[in-house]
Design a protein around this motif. Structure first.
Motif, PDB file in Angstrom:
ATOM      1  N   PHE A  16       0.806  -1.238   0.000  1.00  0.00           N
ATOM      2  CA  PHE A  16       0.000   0.000   0.000  1.00  0.00           C
ATOM      3  C   PHE A  16       0.834   1.282   0.000  1.00  0.00           C
ATOM      4  N   CYS A  17       2.138   1.189  -0.224  1.00  0.00           N
ATOM      5  CA  CYS A  17       2.966   2.402  -0.261  1.00  0.00           C
ATOM      6  C   CYS A  17       2.770   3.093  -1.613  1.00  0.00           C
ATOM      7  N   THR A  18       2.659   4.431  -1.592  1.00  0.00           N
ATOM      8  CA  THR A  18       2.402   5.177  -2.826  1.00  0.00           C
ATOM      9  C   THR A  18       3.646   5.905  -3.325  1.00  0.00           C
ATOM     10  N   CYS A  19       4.844   5.579  -2.769  1.00  0.00           N
ATOM     11  CA  CYS A  19       6.042   6.275  -3.233  1.00  0.00           C
ATOM     12  C   CYS A  19       6.371   5.857  -4.676  1.00  0.00           C
ATOM     13  N   ALA A  20       7.151   6.708  -5.356  1.00  0.00           N
ATOM     14  CA  ALA A  20       7.469   6.457  -6.764  1.00  0.00           C
ATOM     15  C   ALA A  20       8.220   5.144  -6.931  1.00  0.00           C
ATOM     16  N   SER A  21       9.099   4.834  -5.957  1.00  0.00           N
ATOM     17  CA  SER A  21       9.870   3.592  -6.047  1.00  0.00           C
ATOM     18  C   SER A  21       8.941   2.379  -5.993  1.00  0.00           C
ATOM     19  N   CYS A  22       8.004   2.383  -5.059  1.00  0.00           N
ATOM     20  CA  CYS A  22       7.096   1.232  -4.915  1.00  0.00           C
ATOM     21  C   CYS A  22       6.144   1.122  -6.108  1.00  0.00           C
ATOM     22  N   LEU A  23       5.613   2.274  -6.566  1.00  0.00           N
ATOM     23  CA  LEU A  23       4.680   2.207  -7.695  1.00  0.00           C
ATOM     24  C   LEU A  23       5.390   1.776  -8.976  1.00  0.00           C
ATOM     25  N   SER A  32      14.889  -2.257  -0.687  1.00  0.00           N
ATOM     26  CA  SER A  32      13.611  -1.663  -0.331  1.00  0.00           C
ATOM     27  C   SER A  32      13.416  -0.351  -1.069  1.00  0.00           C
ATOM     28  N   HIS A  33      12.314   0.346  -0.727  1.00  0.00           N
ATOM     29  CA  HIS A  33      11.961   1.511  -1.526  1.00  0.00           C
ATOM     30  C   HIS A  33      12.871   2.718  -1.321  1.00  0.00           C
ATOM     31  N   GLU A  34      13.888   2.606  -0.463  1.00  0.00           N
ATOM     32  CA  GLU A  34      14.921   3.645  -0.446  1.00  0.00           C
ATOM     33  C   GLU A  34      15.712   3.618  -1.746  1.00  0.00           C
TER      34      GLU A  34
HETATM   35 ZN    ZN Z   1       7.401   2.851  -1.099  1.00  0.00          ZN
END
Ligand code: ZN
Length: 437
Positions: free
Chosen positions: A18-25, A209-211
């Protein structure tokens, strides 16, 4: 030793739910990564995600042969209700029984609390328990039946504890090191410094991870550190896949405008190298507090182990270099060279100063070409802006364009940084990195 990567992400996976950051999307399809979980020779599992059995089946490596499970910390202990009651001989963890694991009296497998310093043999593998680099966690050094050596370092959001890299090393290089290199490239620098990682070591990124930036940018950044990532399901055989090693750029030119992020990008590229020499070409500007503040901010960002040299004799420094150099920046160096040559004066420029400046640039380009240690230089990209009003301003702009082109020509990799984003203008040919069998 055969390593099957059933998961390569941090404890929450990548993308994070459910993360909406650019990396995750941006992390979709084959880029999706489960929490880190590595199957060694089909019998030994290190860490595990929520569904290692399904990941193993997708990789055509069923878990039916697994006899031993090593956990690096409490957070890595996913619910273990899936563990078979029969067949497992040992579950080892640094902090008591993992949650969800049935007790041995209820038909669960035997488990053992391990501490740094412990050594034991599991089937054909010898295991040493090492400090994890943060409280409550351990790393594992595994030696296979053929003598291959693996170091698995746990995930950690905390800064590395001092001297951990020395504890991880026993004076001999590992064949493969698995670690969260994105979060802490300094750990890789320390492992190199301690002799645990050499050019022959396969450095594999896990706990991703999303970092991290998704896609090609991740591969590019890892290659600069001499590391790589395999996709979930990837198989790596130690000692038999030397062609899978990443090609590490040797000479890099990082271009960009003012405050574009070019210095941060340049420093990041050498973050996994020990003993870096930072070359300041700007000199000191007496009585300029703003300049002093900028210099201090740059210095605070650099690792404490880096040394600093201040010189305008850049060609000699590059020619004699024995440690990686970070030159920040070529545009200030050119200013100093034009000062030294008296090149700002129109008459002097025509009567020899021009030749003197270009000779210095040629000398630098020749040294750049011959250098055998990693080099990263930063320079300003100024030619696209407003045409300078003065003759000397136009001269500087033109000579900087020539200098940038000359150094770019001798570089393996040329990056243009705009708004913190690195665009590859020139790059090394990529070899296939995904050792999937
Ligand atoms: Zn993320």
């Amino acid at each position: 030793m055969e390593l099957t990567f059933l998961g390569t992400a941090g404890p929450r996976g990548w993308p994070q739910p459910f993360c909406t950051c650019a990396s995750c999307l941006g992390c979709t399809g084959s880029a999706v990564r489960e929490p880190s979980c590595v199957l060694v020779d089909g019998t030994l599992l290190i860490d595990c995600g929520p569904e290692p059995a399904h990941a193993a089946a997708r990789a055509s490596r069923p878990l039916t042969g697994v006899r031993h499970l090593l956990l690096t910390g409490p957070a890595e202990a996913a619910p273990l209700a899936w563990l078979p009651a029969a067949g497992l001989e040992l579950v080892a963890a640094p902090s008591g029984p993992p949650p969800g694991l049935p007790a041995p009296t209820a038909g669960g497998p035997p488990w053992e609390t391990v501490e740094p310093g412990a050594e034991f043999t599991l089937g054909a593998h010898h295991v040493r328990v090492l400090p994890g680099g943060s409280p409550g966690r351990v790393a594992y050094a595994v030696t296979g039946p053929g003598g291959s050596r693996l170091l698995y370092i746990p995930s950690s959001r905390l800064a590395p504890e001092a001297d951990t890299a020395r504890a991880w090393s026993d004076g001999r290089p590992y064949d493969a090191v698995l670690l969260d290199v994105v979060a802490w490239p300094e750990r890789l620098a320390a492992l190199r410094s301690a002799g645990a990682v050499t050019e022959d070591t396969d450095v594999l990124a896990v706990h991703l991870s999303h970092e991290a930036p998704p896609g090609e940018e991740l591969a590019r950044r890892l290659a600069a550190w001499g590391a790589r990532a395999v996709a979930d399901g990837g198989v790596v055989r130690l000692g038999t896949e030397p062609e899978a090693q990443p090609v590490r750029p040797h000479r890099t030119l990082v271009l960009g405008g003012a405050r574009s992020g070019k210095s941060v990008e340049a420093e990041r590229r050498l973050a996994a190298s020990p003993d870096v020499m930072y070359v300041a070409t700007g000199g000191t500007r007496d009585g300029d507090p703003e300049w002093a503040e900028r210099v201090a901010a740059h210095r605070d960002r650099r690792p404490a182990t880096w040394r600093t040299a201040e010189t305008t004799d850049l060609a000699s420094l590059v020619a004699d270099a024995t440690v990686p150099l970070l030159v920040d920046c070529l545009s200030l160096w050119l200013t100093a060279v034009m000062d030294e040559c008296g090149a700002w004066d129109d008459a002097a420029w025509r009567e020899g100063a021009r030749d003197a400046v270009r000779e210095r640039v040629d000398e630098l380009a020749a040294a750049w070409r011959a250098c055998r240690v990693p080099l990263v230089a930063v320079s300003n990209e100024v030619g696209s802006g407003v045409v300078p009003a003065t003759a000397s301003g136009r001269r500087y702009r033109d000579e900087l364009g020539r200098l940038n082109a000359a150094v770019a020509e001798e570089s393996d990799e040329v990056l243009l940084v705009v708004a913190g984003q690195a665009l590859t203008l020139r790059g090394l040919p990529r070899k296939p990195r995904h050792a999937r069998s």
